[in-house]
Design an enzyme around this catalytic site. Structure first.
Site, PDB file in Angstrom:
ATOM      1  N   ARG A 189       0.723  -1.258  -0.003  1.00  0.00           N
ATOM      2  CA  ARG A 189       0.028   0.190  -0.042  1.00  0.00           C
ATOM      3  C   ARG A 189       0.709   1.220  -0.078  1.00  0.00           C
ATOM      4  O   ARG A 189       1.619   1.474   0.831  1.00  0.00           O
ATOM      5  CB  ARG A 189      -0.889   0.099   1.225  1.00  0.00           C
ATOM      6  CG  ARG A 189      -1.984   1.158   1.088  1.00  0.00           C
ATOM      7  CD  ARG A 189      -2.610   1.553   2.310  1.00  0.00           C
ATOM      8  NE  ARG A 189      -3.077   0.416   3.184  1.00  0.00           N
ATOM      9  CZ  ARG A 189      -3.611   0.510   4.390  1.00  0.00           C
ATOM     10  NH1 ARG A 189      -3.640   1.586   4.966  1.00  0.00           N
ATOM     11  NH2 ARG A 189      -4.219  -0.542   4.997  1.00  0.00           N
TER      12      ARG A 189
ATOM     13  N   GLU B 160       1.064   0.618   9.862  1.00  0.00           N
ATOM     14  CA  GLU B 160       1.935   1.735   9.195  1.00  0.00           C
ATOM     15  C   GLU B 160       0.952   2.964   9.639  1.00  0.00           C
ATOM     16  O   GLU B 160       1.423   4.059   9.727  1.00  0.00           O
ATOM     17  CB  GLU B 160       2.222   1.565   7.757  1.00  0.00           C
ATOM     18  CG  GLU B 160       3.009   2.841   7.153  1.00  0.00           C
ATOM     19  CD  GLU B 160       3.532   2.449   5.796  1.00  0.00           C
ATOM     20  OE1 GLU B 160       4.034   3.616   5.460  1.00  0.00           O
ATOM     21  OE2 GLU B 160       3.658   1.341   5.482  1.00  0.00           O
TER      22      GLU B 160
ATOM     23  N   GLY C  29      -4.219   7.997  22.605  1.00  0.00           N
ATOM     24  CA  GLY C  29      -3.047   7.397  22.456  1.00  0.00           C
ATOM     25  C   GLY C  29      -3.343   6.149  21.376  1.00  0.00           C
ATOM     26  O   GLY C  29      -4.483   5.959  20.765  1.00  0.00           O
TER      27      GLY C  29
END
Length: 296
Positions: free
Chosen positions: A53, A95, A72
Site C-alpha cells: 500500500r 503503518e 493514544g
C-alpha cells in the site's frame, strides 16, 4: 468502538491480511515478545519499503491522528527486528497507526515484536485471513502474491493453502498486471474483478475502464467492447470496422468460457461450424491452457 479502532479497519490493504485488526491474538507457539506489548521509541521504528500500500487516505489519516492525540495508540503495531545502523525495528502491520503517531508527535508507540522464528506463524496468519476476510479483489491478489514472494510458494501450493482452485489463484494474480490507475478503481469498487479481467485482454486497459465507468457497462458488455476495440473500433460503439454482432447465446457462452479460463474467448459462427479463439498474454498462460487440455 473507539474512533481509532473503527478507522484501523478502513482502507484494508495487505497489512490487514497479516494482523492489522482491532485485536491480535498470538498463536500458540509464538515467542514471548509477540505475546507481550512493548513500548518502542518512534526513532527506532521504520516502515517497510516493500509495503504494497503506497497511498494513504489523508482525511482518514487526519482523523486517526486526532484519535491518537486524544486517546493514544490503542492497538499495538506488529514489527520485526532488523540489523540496521539507523533503526532497530521494521513495521509488519500498523503503518497507519505509526504515521498517525508521528503526526501526533508521540515519542513512543506500543508494539509486538515478531522474532525470525515466528515467520511461519506470520505465514499461517496470512493464509487464514485470505480465507476468512471480506477482501476486495486487489487485496486478495496481493495476499496471494505475498505468500509467493515472502514464503516461496507456487500458485499450486498457494491454492492448496487457501482452499481455492489453481485457476482462481492464477486469475486473481493476473489482476496485478493491471495499470495502477485501474487497480485503484478496482480497490475503490468502481469496477468489478470481471471488468478488470476483461480490460486485461485489451492493449489499453485504461481506455476500456474509462468507458466502463462512463457508460456503466456490464462485464459482458465490457468483453464485447474489448473485442470491438481489437477489431479497430476504438470507441467500441460500432462502425465500418466493428465486428459482426453476435446473438445473446453466443455472447453468454463467451462470457462463461472467459470466466472459467480467466482469458478472453472469442467465438465466431460460420456457415458450417465456427471457431473459438483464446487470447493469452504470456507463455505462463499458454502453459496453463495446455495443462488443462492435456488433463482433460
Amino acid at each position: 468502538m473507539s474512533e481509532e479502532r473503527k478507522n484501523s479497519r478502513l482502507g484494508k490493504g495487505l497489512s490487514a491480511l497479516i494482523g492489522e485488526y482491532d485485536t491480535f491474538e498470538a498463536p500458540e507457539g509464538a515467542s514471548d515478545s509477540v505475546k507481550e506489548i512493548q513500548m518502542l521509541r518512534m526513532a527506532q521504528v521504520r516502515a517497510n519499503p516493500q509495503q504494497p500500500r503506497k497511498k494513504f487516505d489523508e482525511k482518514k489519516l487526519a482523523e486517526l491522528t486526532a484519535s491518537v492525540k486524544a486517546h493514544g495508540v490503542l492497538t499495538p503495531i506488529l514489527v520485526r527486528e532488523v540489523d540496521h545502523q539507523d533503526y532497530k525495528f521494521q513495521i509488519i502491520a500498523g503503518e497507519r497507526r505509526f504515521r498517525a503517531s508521528k503526526a501526533a508527535e508521540l515519542e513512543e508507540i506500543p508494539a509486538r515484536i515478531l522474532k525470525t522464528n515466528d515467520l511461519q506463524l506470520l505465514e499461517i496468519g496470512l493464509i487464514e485471513n485470505v480465507q476468512r476476510e471480506d477482501l476486495n479483489a486487489m487485496e486478495e491478489a496481493e495476499g496471494y502474491q505475498a505468500l509467493m514472494s515472502r514464503f516461496g510458494k507456487t500458485q499450486e501450493t498457494v491454492a492448496e493453502s487457501v482452499g481455492k482452485s489453481r485457476a482462481h489463484v492464477a486469475n486473481m494474480l493476473r489482476l496485478l498486471n493491471l495499470p495502477e490507475s485501474v487497480r485503484d478503481h478496482l480497490r475503490a469498487g468502481d469496477i468489478t474483478a470481471g471488468h478488470a479481467r476483461a480490460a486485461l485482454a485489451s492493449d489499453d486497459p485504461d481506455a476500456v475502464v474509462e468507458q466502463v465507468m462512463a457508460r456503466k457497462l456490464s462485464v459482458r458488455e465490457t468483453e464485447a467492447l474489448v473485442r470491438k476495440m481489437a477489431a479497430g473500433d476504438m470507441n467500441g460503439k460500432g462502425g465500418s470496422k466493428a465486428i459482426d454482432e453476435k446473438d445473446v447465446d453466443t455472447e453468454a457462452l463467451e462470457a462463461d468460457l472467459s470466466r472459467a479460463l480467466g482469458l478472453m474467448v472469442d467465438i465466431k459462427a460460420k456457415a458450417n461450424g465456427g471457431e473459438i479463439k483464446i487470447k493469452y498474454r504470456d507463455l505462463e498462460q499458454l502453459d496453463d491452457i495446455c495443462r488443462r487440455l492435456s488433463r482433460n
